[in-house]
Design a protein around this motif. Structure first.
Motif, mmCIF file in Angstrom:
data_model
loop_
_atom_site.group_PDB
_atom_site.id
_atom_site.type_symbol
_atom_site.label_atom_id
_atom_site.label_comp_id
_atom_site.label_asym_id
_atom_site.label_seq_id
_atom_site.Cartn_x
_atom_site.Cartn_y
_atom_site.Cartn_z
ATOM 1 N N LYS A 162 12.010 21.300 -20.831
ATOM 2 C CA LYS A 162 13.268 20.900 -20.196
ATOM 3 C C LYS A 162 14.401 21.779 -20.692
ATOM 4 O O LYS A 162 14.306 22.449 -21.729
ATOM 5 C CB LYS A 162 13.591 19.431 -20.492
ATOM 6 C CG LYS A 162 12.672 18.426 -19.812
ATOM 7 C CD LYS A 162 13.141 17.011 -20.082
ATOM 8 C CE LYS A 162 12.273 16.005 -19.334
ATOM 9 N NZ LYS A 162 10.882 16.020 -19.794
ATOM 10 N N TYR A 198 22.846 16.432 -19.562
ATOM 11 C CA TYR A 198 21.876 16.600 -18.484
ATOM 12 C C TYR A 198 20.553 17.085 -19.067
ATOM 13 O O TYR A 198 20.530 17.923 -19.983
ATOM 14 C CB TYR A 198 22.355 17.635 -17.469
ATOM 15 C CG TYR A 198 23.614 17.259 -16.721
ATOM 16 C CD1 TYR A 198 23.556 16.622 -15.484
ATOM 17 C CD2 TYR A 198 24.874 17.563 -17.247
ATOM 18 C CE1 TYR A 198 24.710 16.302 -14.787
ATOM 19 C CE2 TYR A 198 26.028 17.243 -16.566
ATOM 20 C CZ TYR A 198 25.947 16.601 -15.334
ATOM 21 O OH TYR A 198 27.090 16.291 -14.647
ATOM 22 N N ALA A 203 15.995 15.671 -14.487
ATOM 23 C CA ALA A 203 15.038 14.709 -15.051
ATOM 24 C C ALA A 203 15.759 13.409 -15.413
ATOM 25 O O ALA A 203 15.273 12.320 -15.115
ATOM 26 C CB ALA A 203 14.361 15.296 -16.280
ATOM 27 N N TRP A 204 16.911 13.513 -16.034
ATOM 28 C CA TRP A 204 17.746 12.348 -16.333
ATOM 29 C C TRP A 204 19.139 12.813 -16.749
ATOM 30 O O TRP A 204 19.342 13.984 -17.066
ATOM 31 C CB TRP A 204 17.142 11.441 -17.415
ATOM 32 C CG TRP A 204 16.727 12.117 -18.707
ATOM 33 C CD1 TRP A 204 15.499 12.543 -19.035
ATOM 34 C CD2 TRP A 204 17.579 12.450 -19.824
ATOM 35 N NE1 TRP A 204 15.479 13.115 -20.284
ATOM 36 C CE2 TRP A 204 16.751 13.051 -20.806
ATOM 37 C CE3 TRP A 204 18.914 12.268 -20.119
ATOM 38 C CZ2 TRP A 204 17.242 13.497 -22.025
ATOM 39 C CZ3 TRP A 204 19.404 12.705 -21.334
ATOM 40 C CH2 TRP A 204 18.566 13.308 -22.278
ATOM 41 N N GLU A 205 20.053 11.881 -16.756
ATOM 42 C CA GLU A 205 21.438 12.161 -17.138
ATOM 43 C C GLU A 205 21.973 10.947 -17.885
ATOM 44 O O GLU A 205 21.652 9.807 -17.554
ATOM 45 C CB GLU A 205 22.282 12.427 -15.886
ATOM 46 C CG GLU A 205 23.761 12.636 -16.162
ATOM 47 C CD GLU A 205 24.580 12.728 -14.875
ATOM 48 O OE1 GLU A 205 25.823 12.656 -14.986
ATOM 49 O OE2 GLU A 205 23.980 12.844 -13.790
ATOM 50 N N THR A 206 22.786 11.186 -18.901
ATOM 51 C CA THR A 206 23.388 10.093 -19.656
ATOM 52 C C THR A 206 24.780 10.512 -20.091
ATOM 53 O O THR A 206 25.168 11.681 -19.924
ATOM 54 C CB THR A 206 22.520 9.713 -20.877
ATOM 55 O OG1 THR A 206 23.031 8.510 -21.460
ATOM 56 C CG2 THR A 206 22.538 10.805 -21.931
ATOM 57 N N THR A 226 12.176 12.591 -23.033
ATOM 58 C CA THR A 226 11.403 12.283 -21.827
ATOM 59 C C THR A 226 12.206 11.476 -20.826
ATOM 60 O O THR A 226 12.224 11.786 -19.625
ATOM 61 C CB THR A 226 10.123 11.514 -22.193
ATOM 62 O OG1 THR A 226 9.345 12.322 -23.086
ATOM 63 C CG2 THR A 226 9.293 11.195 -20.953
ATOM 64 N N ASN A 227 12.891 10.431 -21.292
ATOM 65 C CA ASN A 227 13.546 9.520 -20.355
ATOM 66 C C ASN A 227 15.045 9.344 -20.596
ATOM 67 O O ASN A 227 15.697 8.597 -19.870
ATOM 68 C CB ASN A 227 12.868 8.149 -20.404
ATOM 69 C CG ASN A 227 12.784 7.595 -21.827
ATOM 70 O OD1 ASN A 227 13.620 7.906 -22.672
ATOM 71 N ND2 ASN A 227 11.759 6.781 -22.085
ATOM 72 N N GLY A 228 15.604 9.973 -21.636
ATOM 73 C CA GLY A 228 17.027 9.872 -21.890
ATOM 74 C C GLY A 228 17.455 8.588 -22.585
ATOM 75 O O GLY A 228 18.661 8.353 -22.755
ATOM 76 N N ARG A 229 16.500 7.776 -23.008
ATOM 77 C CA ARG A 229 16.858 6.531 -23.691
ATOM 78 C C ARG A 229 17.495 6.852 -25.042
ATOM 79 O O ARG A 229 16.998 7.694 -25.777
ATOM 80 C CB ARG A 229 15.614 5.666 -23.875
ATOM 81 C CG ARG A 229 15.876 4.350 -24.610
ATOM 82 C CD ARG A 229 14.593 3.555 -24.755
ATOM 83 N NE ARG A 229 13.584 4.309 -25.502
ATOM 84 C CZ ARG A 229 13.507 4.320 -26.829
ATOM 85 N NH1 ARG A 229 14.394 3.652 -27.555
ATOM 86 N NH2 ARG A 229 12.548 5.012 -27.427
#
Length: 734
Positions: A282, A293, A302-305, A338-341
């Protein structure tokens, strides 16, 4: 959004392969690159990809923190953490404990340094001239120095596997030098001033320009290979990873560019991005408004926070799937790649200026120049057995104490060595009271066994305080319960702790008294002050409760007042003195009376010292016709009183010597010493003296004379009694 385009390739592929093989491969063991775990320059290595092969903290704890010379940046290598300071120097710290190992001069550092093997390369300014210094990283000695003709301005800096590239912001000249010889190799003239730090990848040096272009040069050659116009200047240094260059631009775009100069894709951000980080399949980019991002290598989101404030550090990627960013409000965030957690966040007092990941620890430097080392914490569980349910027990690890009423106490600790203490529980003994823990990446269990044993004693009894001369005596009796276990033989009390204060509310520890003593004298006192005391007994289990509080004031001691009513009786060859005790003893008992004698009231010398219960004295060492003067002084522990009144007398020779002695010996013998004889005795003595005139004046005033005097006095009494009986009988017959 994702777009594709192509650039212009201006050099044959075979040339690129040869240059890569010749210039790059031989130096990979000298300077770090992705996968080695080093963090030897900006964003980790010459790829600027922010990726470390080390795992990062997941359950974080601060291993140490230290004051650094500034917040320019953090690099790490050769077992040291090096801070490039904005205050004019660099410093190296031990990564295990944060101790300062070395300082590197007081010059103005203009960019991140680089670590090449055991050499620290620092770009700096000295006397308004730009220089590159080569230092022994351990000892701090300067090995070499390159002096540039460039004027002093903020510099752009890159260390490739075999060359150092230096430019200036707003300047279109790039120089590159040989780090082994500290000599100039060549210059590059660009169409536009250099915008940010260049980046190295796939044998090329990619240089962002202020005109919005990025230019690729073969490493070690001064001719460009290709140039690509991105229409907006780079907002931060580019990075390289997974076979592509990544550039964030001032118009909020993120580009993926192939080593051949073509755009693989670009993605629209909502604000300007920082240096992208590349790793674990990534691309991560943070923005100046707090967005993070995560894009795939193909350019898909893939994810954003979001963070709570603007992101101030490029992302840092750990091999265990954690990405870290720092923010302007002092927060460090850790996200799952992987998931932005969000995994964790930690708030520091000031803005986070730079992050680095080295040897499993995350290092953060703040705008206030504070360096923090974060590491993974492991769970250390203390488990007790033997205590009754709901019994409170406590453990301290490195000055942090935790208590519990159940069977477990848990600490989360970073790797390292720690001291621990198991606190005493009243009435119980533990099989372990202290020890050492070594945390090495695994959870630990420490088992503690308690068994019935010592308990703290009850308070001492009958505590008293009594004021004495310039001191206070504190006394007590042993406690009713000494806390010893059954079967103990001996004195269970180890010590008594005495607490003192000038009010009942401010008692503090004052003295320790051995357990076989039950009193102490306090001499560190001042007259007129009330002192308060309490006593606690101490045994193997600890310190018991305080006794009742008592108080006392020390007695003011002075010399006594003068003896009173000194009087004199004179005989033919003796003088008798009598007096009364002083009106005041001065607070201390009378120890002596001292009599002074002289031929005048102004010339007297000590005659004799008497015991404190004698208030008379007969002086036989006198000469008839001579006048004698006397005074008396009382003595106590503080010294001598003032003299009494002065008396004088002259032996007059009126009565024969032996009869005068008999007279006084008789009076003294039948009366209490110092008392005045009654009139009857006086009368009997006076009428008896003419009847028994015996002149033994030739005898001296010694023991024989006195004994003879007493014998004659007895005979005298016998005849007086006969005389009285005769007179009474005669009177009855008349």
């Amino acid at each position: 959004m994702k777009y594709s385009t192509r650039g212009i390739i201006t050099i044959p592929i075979i040339t690129l392969l040869i240059l890569t093989f010749v210039l790059v491969l031989p130096y990979h063991n000298t300077l770090g690159y992705s996968g080695t775990g080093s963090w030897d320059q900006y964003q980790g290595d010459f790829y600027h990809d922010g990726f470390s092969s080390y795992p990062g903290p997941v359950t974080p704890g601060i291993l140490w923190n230290a004051t650094a010379p500034g917040d320019l940046g953090v690099v790490a290598g050769d077992g040291l953490i090096v801070i490039a300071g904005t205050t004019g120097q660099g410093e190296a710290f031990n990564p295990n404990n944060g101790t300062l190992v070395q300082q590197y001069g007081y010059d103005y550092w203009t960019n991140f340094p680089a670590i090449i093997g055991t050499t620290l390369v620092k770009p700096y300014d000295q006397w308004s001239v730009f220089r590159i210094g080569f230092l022994d990283i351990i000892h701090g000695d300067q090995i070499a120095c390159y002096r540039s003709s460039l004027p002093q301005v903020e510099t752009c800096f890159l260390a490739t596997p075999n060359l150092l590239y230096i430019s200036q912001e707003n300047n279109n000249v790039i120089i590159y030098i040989n780090p082994d010889s500290a000599s100039l190799v060549g210059r590059i003239i660009t169409e536009s001033p250099v915008a940010t730090n260049p980046v190295y990848g796939d044998g090329f040096v990619l240089v962002p320009l202020e005109n919005g272009s990025v230019v690729a040069f073969n490493n070690g050659f001064n001719t460009s290979v290709w140039e690509l116009n991105l229409m907006s200047p780079a907002s931060s240094s580019p990075s390289y990873g997974d076979g592509s260059f990544y550039v964030a631009t001032s118009n909020n775009l993120l580009y993926s560019i192939s080593p051949r100069g073509s755009v693989n894709w670009f993605y629209t951000l909502r604000s300007q991005g920082l240096t992208p980080a590349v790793g674990l399949g990534k691309v991560f980019v943070g923005t100046i408004v707090g967005e993070l991002y995560a894009l795939t290598i193909q350019g898909n989101l893939a994810w954003e926070t979001n963070t709570s404030s603007p992101i101030t550090t490029p992302p840092v990627i750990a091999s265990n799937g954690v990405v870290y960013v720092g923010t302007s409000d002092g927060e460090i965030y850790a996200f799952n790649t992987t998931n932005g957690r969000e995994i964790w966040n930690w708030t520091l007092p000031n803005q986070v200026s730079s992050l680095a990941l080295y040897d499993g620890n995350l290092y953060a430097i703040t705008s206030a120049g504070q360096l923090y080392a974060f590491t993974n914490e492991q769970r250390v569980t203390f488990i007790e057995t033997g205590l009754p349910s709901e019994t409170l027990w406590s453990v301290t690890v490195n000055n942090k104490t935790k208590s519990s009423t159940n069977s477990t106490i848990v600490f989360d600790l970073p790797n390292g060595i720690f001291n621990y203490t198991v606190h005493k529980v009243n009435g119980y003994s533990s099989n372990v009271s202290f020890g050492i823990l070594e945390v090495k990446g695994q959870n630990l269990r420490v088992e503690i066994g308690f068994s019935p044993g010592w308990s703290v004693p009850s308070p001492p009894l009958d505590v008293r305080a009594a004021g004495q001369a310039n001191s206070i005596l504190i006394s007590w009796s042993p406690p009713q319960y000494d806390g010893a276990p059954a079967g103990f033989i001996g004195n269970a009390i180890s010590y008594y702790y005495v607490y003192r204060g000038t009010s009942p509310d401010n008692l503090t520890f004052y003295a320790r008294v051995p357990g076989n003593m039950t009193s102490m004298a306090d001499y560190a006192v001042n007259d007129g002050i009330v002192y308060y005391y309490a006593v606690a007994a101490v045994n193997e289990a600890g310190v018991g409760s305080l006794s009742q509080i008592v108080s006392a004031t020390p007695l003011l001691v002075s010399v006594p007042s003068p003896p009173q009513n000194l009087s004199i009786d004179v005989g033919s060859n003796f003088i008798k003195l009598t007096w009364k005790p002083p009106a005041s003893t001065g607070g201390s008992p009378i120890t002596n009376y001292v009599i002074y004698e002289g031929s005048s009231p102004h010339d007297m010398k000590m005659l004799v010292a008497l015991s404190p219960n004698q208030t008379y004295y007969v002086d036989y060492q006198v000469i008839e016709g001579s006048t004698y003067y006397f005074e008396v002084v009382a003595v106590n522990s503080e010294g001598y009183s003032s003299p009494s009144n002065v008396v004088s007398g002259t032996p007059n020779g009126g009565l024969p010597t032996i009869m005068s002695e008999f007279y006084y010996e008789f009076l003294i013998w039948i009366t209490d010493p110092g008392a005045n004889p009654n009139s009857l005795v006086n009368f009997i003595g006076l009428i008896s003296l003419p009847l028994f005139y015996i002149d033994i004046k030739s005898l001296k005033n010694d023991k024989i004379s006195k004994t003879l005097g007493k014998a004659i006095a007895i005979i005298l009494i016998f005849f007086i009694i006969l005389l009285i009986i005769s007179l009474i009988t005669l009177a009855l017959h008349i």
